[in-house]
Design an enzyme around this catalytic site. Structure first.
Site, PDB file in Angstrom:
ATOM      1  N   TYR A 157       0.845  -1.207   0.000  1.00  0.00           N
ATOM      2  CA  TYR A 157       0.000   0.000   0.000  1.00  0.00           C
ATOM      3  C   TYR A 157       0.878   1.253   0.000  1.00  0.00           C
ATOM      4  O   TYR A 157       0.663   2.174  -0.789  1.00  0.00           O
ATOM      5  CB  TYR A 157      -0.918  -0.029   1.224  1.00  0.00           C
ATOM      6  N   LYS A 161       1.104   4.066  -3.077  1.00  0.00           N
ATOM      7  CA  LYS A 161       0.736   5.469  -2.882  1.00  0.00           C
ATOM      8  C   LYS A 161       1.933   6.402  -3.126  1.00  0.00           C
ATOM      9  O   LYS A 161       1.765   7.513  -3.626  1.00  0.00           O
ATOM     10  CB  LYS A 161       0.164   5.670  -1.481  1.00  0.00           C
TER      11      LYS A 161
HETATM   12  P1  NAD Z   1     -13.569   3.694   1.138  1.00  0.00           P
HETATM   13  O1  NAD Z   1     -13.383   2.221   1.158  1.00  0.00           O
HETATM   14  O2  NAD Z   1     -14.743   4.286   1.846  1.00  0.00           O
HETATM   15  O3  NAD Z   1     -13.577   4.243  -0.357  1.00  0.00           O
HETATM   16  C1  NAD Z   1     -12.876   3.625  -1.404  1.00  0.00           C
HETATM   17  C2  NAD Z   1     -13.726   3.787  -2.643  1.00  0.00           C
HETATM   18  O4  NAD Z   1     -13.006   3.233  -3.767  1.00  0.00           O
HETATM   19  C3  NAD Z   1     -15.047   2.989  -2.494  1.00  0.00           C
HETATM   20  O5  NAD Z   1     -16.113   3.796  -2.947  1.00  0.00           O
HETATM   21  C4  NAD Z   1     -14.801   1.786  -3.377  1.00  0.00           C
HETATM   22  O6  NAD Z   1     -16.000   1.231  -3.904  1.00  0.00           O
HETATM   23  C5  NAD Z   1     -13.906   2.382  -4.451  1.00  0.00           C
HETATM   24  N1  NAD Z   1     -13.157   1.365  -5.183  1.00  0.00           N
HETATM   25  C6  NAD Z   1     -12.371   0.379  -4.667  1.00  0.00           C
HETATM   26  N2  NAD Z   1     -11.906  -0.392  -5.672  1.00  0.00           N
HETATM   27  C7  NAD Z   1     -12.409   0.123  -6.825  1.00  0.00           C
HETATM   28  C8  NAD Z   1     -12.290  -0.227  -8.190  1.00  0.00           C
HETATM   29  N3  NAD Z   1     -11.584  -1.309  -8.583  1.00  0.00           N
HETATM   30  N4  NAD Z   1     -12.918   0.527  -9.119  1.00  0.00           N
HETATM   31  C9  NAD Z   1     -13.656   1.603  -8.739  1.00  0.00           C
HETATM   32  N5  NAD Z   1     -13.828   1.986  -7.462  1.00  0.00           N
HETATM   33  C10 NAD Z   1     -13.191   1.250  -6.515  1.00  0.00           C
HETATM   34  O7  NAD Z   1     -12.230   4.283   1.757  1.00  0.00           O
HETATM   35  P2  NAD Z   1     -11.584   5.730   1.720  1.00  0.00           P
HETATM   36  O8  NAD Z   1     -10.719   5.804   2.900  1.00  0.00           O
HETATM   37  O9  NAD Z   1     -12.591   6.790   1.503  1.00  0.00           O
HETATM   38  O10 NAD Z   1     -10.631   5.608   0.454  1.00  0.00           O
HETATM   39  C11 NAD Z   1     -10.584   6.596  -0.561  1.00  0.00           C
HETATM   40  C12 NAD Z   1      -9.156   6.797  -0.965  1.00  0.00           C
HETATM   41  O11 NAD Z   1      -8.447   7.392   0.130  1.00  0.00           O
HETATM   42  C13 NAD Z   1      -8.408   5.514  -1.309  1.00  0.00           C
HETATM   43  O12 NAD Z   1      -7.578   5.742  -2.432  1.00  0.00           O
HETATM   44  C14 NAD Z   1      -7.577   5.253  -0.061  1.00  0.00           C
HETATM   45  O13 NAD Z   1      -6.438   4.486  -0.349  1.00  0.00           O
HETATM   46  C15 NAD Z   1      -7.243   6.675   0.328  1.00  0.00           C
HETATM   47  N6  NAD Z   1      -6.804   6.894   1.703  1.00  0.00           N
HETATM   48  C16 NAD Z   1      -7.589   6.569   2.755  1.00  0.00           C
HETATM   49  C17 NAD Z   1      -7.126   6.810   4.051  1.00  0.00           C
HETATM   50  C18 NAD Z   1      -7.951   6.476   5.265  1.00  0.00           C
HETATM   51  O14 NAD Z   1      -7.417   6.458   6.383  1.00  0.00           O
HETATM   52  N7  NAD Z   1      -9.240   6.228   5.128  1.00  0.00           N
HETATM   53  C19 NAD Z   1      -5.871   7.390   4.252  1.00  0.00           C
HETATM   54  C20 NAD Z   1      -5.098   7.702   3.149  1.00  0.00           C
HETATM   55  C21 NAD Z   1      -5.574   7.459   1.876  1.00  0.00           C
END
Ligand code: NAD
Length: 250
Positions: A157, A161
């Site tokens: 991961y 990123k």
């Molecule tokens: P989340 O699981 O709520 O959202 C992720 C979204 O991506 C979901 O709507 C999911 O359906 C979609 N998704 C996953 N695989 C997919 C695919 N193959 N095609 C299309 N859509 C897809 O979680 P989140 O935390 O809101 O994640 C959003 C972004 O933020 C991600 O890129 C995640 O890596 C990043 N992020 C999250 C955090 C955290 O702590 N939550 C921290 C840093 C980065």
């Protein structure tokens, strides 16, 4: 004057969490939004209703970022519907259970890169020709604080990123003089499905380490996207900004 008045936006990875909050924030700032996700089923109606109550107009489409044809289709759908594409957010992402590098499952490793990195690259590949032709665009890619501060147990991961940050900066430098602004957001721990799927002990420890002593809410991350998607970001080229509760990397 709203900050995204008259702008059209495509948000991929919009069903839940940060992407959903970004759709709502964009709509509240006057953008018309195409919300795309591979998981838009039950969420679709409620997301569109929420965008509508935030004062915006929105459509939704299915898109799996591991399928290039889906990503191209989402971009084409936005252009067909809106006549142009001003803003693209490549937000789809997945995490993995915490596991040491030597124990990792290589199919999972590949999938993390397919979704988190290749999906972002395809998003930019298909949006950029339209943005370059119109001489205007804003692309915001979701990376992570772990890009700057990799975590043991999250090697794939973190690496995926970090690659998003590097890809964003390189592409941004190629297109800056043609009116297209490309940046990334590196959220810190944020209370979403991805966060809740991680190890509870690690979550509790992580929150306790943050200067703010709590994880963020998606609505606290979304304003960074609004800024980078707006005209105000015209001199922000290839940057990554980190709403992260003070989880600094030095
Ligand atoms: P989340 O699981 O709520 O959202 C992720 C979204 O991506 C979901 O709507 C999911 O359906 C979609 N998704 C996953 N695989 C997919 C695919 N193959 N095609 C299309 N859509 C897809 O979680 P989140 O935390 O809101 O994640 C959003 C972004 O933020 C991600 O890129 C995640 O890596 C990043 N992020 C999250 C955090 C955290 O702590 N939550 C921290 C840093 C980065």
């Amino acid at each position: 004057m709203l900050r995204l008045e008259g702008k059209s936006a495509l948000v991929i990875g919009s069903a839940t969490g940060i992407g959903r909050a970004v759709c709502l924030a964009f709509a509240a700032e006057g953008a018309t939004v195409l919300a795309a996700d591979h998981g838009l089923r039950d969420d679709k109606r409620t997301l569109l209703e929420a965008i509508s109550s935030a004062g915006g107009r929105a459509l939704a489409c299915d898109c799996d970022v591991t399928k290039e044809a889906d990503v191209r289709g989402a971009v084409e759908a936005a252009v067909a519907e809106f006549g142009r594409l001003d803003i693209m957010v490549n937000n789809a992402g997945i995490g993995l259970p915490m596991r040491s590098f030597v124990e990792c499952d290589w199919e999972d490793w590949q999938r993390v890169f397919d979704v988190n990195l290749v999906g972002v690259a395809w998003g930019m590949k298909h949006a950029l020709p339209y943005m370059l032709a119109q001489g205007y665009g804003r692309i915001v890619n979701t990376a992570s604080q772990l890009a700057h501060k990799p975590a043991p147990g999250a090697a794939a991961y973190s690496a995926s990123k970090a690659a998003v940050v590097a890809l964003t900066t390189a592409v941004a430098m190629e297109v800056a003089e043609r009116g297209v602004v490309v940046n990334s957001v590196c959220p810190g721990p944020t209370d979403t499905h991805t966060w809740r799927a991680s190890d509870p002990d690690w979550r509790a420890w992580k929150a306790s380490q943050l200067p703010i002593r709590r994880v963020g809410e998606p609505r606290e991350i979304a304003p960074a996207y609004v800024y980078l998607a707006s005209d105000e970001a015209s001199y922000m080229i290839g940057q990554s900004i980190s709403p992260n509760g003070g989880d600094v990397s030095w």
